[in-house]
Write an enzyme that holds these catalytic residues in place. Structure first.
Site: not given
Length: 293
Positions: A173, A230, A262
């Protein structure tokens, strides 16, 4: 910049002085995809430290002592210096999931180092909401400082038996974006693996460039692992990155898991997808030795 409509944003808004648009802009500029949740449960995967040397340490850096977690094969199990993997945290800092990733890498024969890159401005575990964490911590971390801290970790690695000539990086991330940037920063880096790191955004003083801006300047090939569902990283950005890498003649690769959201590797959150996470980890374990020698 691409701001992202997301149904959870309204419930995550910070104090009244920051409206919805400003919050989205701040989060996106920080390189943080919105489709995430804070820590909610224990990790699914628990890796023990048997056969490892693992623990906490500090490194002297500008602005103080940088805390880190490290794990490596025990001296009796290591045959000389071992390759090094810098592990870059998610937005939530170096919590148990990131420590477990370090132990998984150590079990595979690496010295894994996860620095607490927010240490100068605050402890991310003390914040109960994403907006507060972003406003008070994440948005205050300049990329240049992160690059310098990672360089310091690479320089410290030989003290723990790490081979400075076999240096890699992986991150998730927020840290996935950093992987791409570090690959353009450090000419000694041999390779990286970026898990769903943001690729584009508007420049700011803290984040002057994004991965798409540096795709032609990578010193090392990167494996990018992304989710097709995502909500924070548009597929058009992923395809733009692929095109930029191909144009530059870079040997990086990007894999997209069509049904994954995600943070599909984060086994402590509802976004966890075991099949995609396991496949991504398998690819990482193939990619690293192929490029580290």
């Amino acid at each position: 910049m691409n701001t992202v409509a997301h149904p959870e944003i309204d419930s995550l808004l910070p104090a009244a002085h920051m409206d919805r648009r400003t919050f989205v802009t701040t989060v996106a500029a920080a390189g943080f995809a919105l489709a995430v949740q804070p820590v909610q449960a224990q990790t699914v995967i628990t890796t023990d430290a048997e056969g490892l040397e693992a623990g906490d340490a500090t490194i002297a850096v500008a602005g103080g002592s940088l805390p880190l977690y490290f794990a490596r094969p025990a001296a009796s199990a290591a045959n000389g210096a071992v390759p090094v993997v810098l592990v870059v945290q998610e937005i939530f800092g170096v919590h148990e999931h990131i420590r477990d990733v370090c132990r998984r890498l150590a079990k595979a024969g690496y010295l894994a180092i996860a620095p607490e890159l927010y240490f100068r401005v605050g402890d991310p575990s003390k914040y109960e909401s994403i907006p507060a964490l972003v406003e008070n911590v994440v948005s205050r971390i300049p990329d240049a400082q992160v690059m310098a801290d990672l360089d310091a970790c690479a320089g410290w690695a030989p003290e723990k038996g790490g081979d400075p000539d076999r240096l890699a990086i992986t991150g998730f991330c927020w840290g996935g974006r950093i992987v791409w940037l570090y690959a353009a920063h450090n000419p000694r880096l041999k390779t990286g693996v970026a898990w769903y790191g943001r690729l584009d955004g508007s420049p700011t003083n803290m984040t002057p460039r994004h991965p798409l801006d540096v795709a032609a300047r990578l010193h090392a090939p990167v494996l990018g692992l992304y989710g097709g569902q995502d909500q924070g990283i548009p597929l058009k950005d992923v395809e733009a990155m692929r095109a930029a890498l191909a144009k530059a003649g870079n040997h990086s690769e990007i894999v997209v898991y069509p049904d994954a959201p995600h943070a599909f590797h984060a086994d402590y959150r509802p976004s966890y997808r075991p099949a995609e996470a396991e496949d991504g980890w398998r690819r990482l374990l193939q990619w690293l030795p192929a490029h580290l020698g």
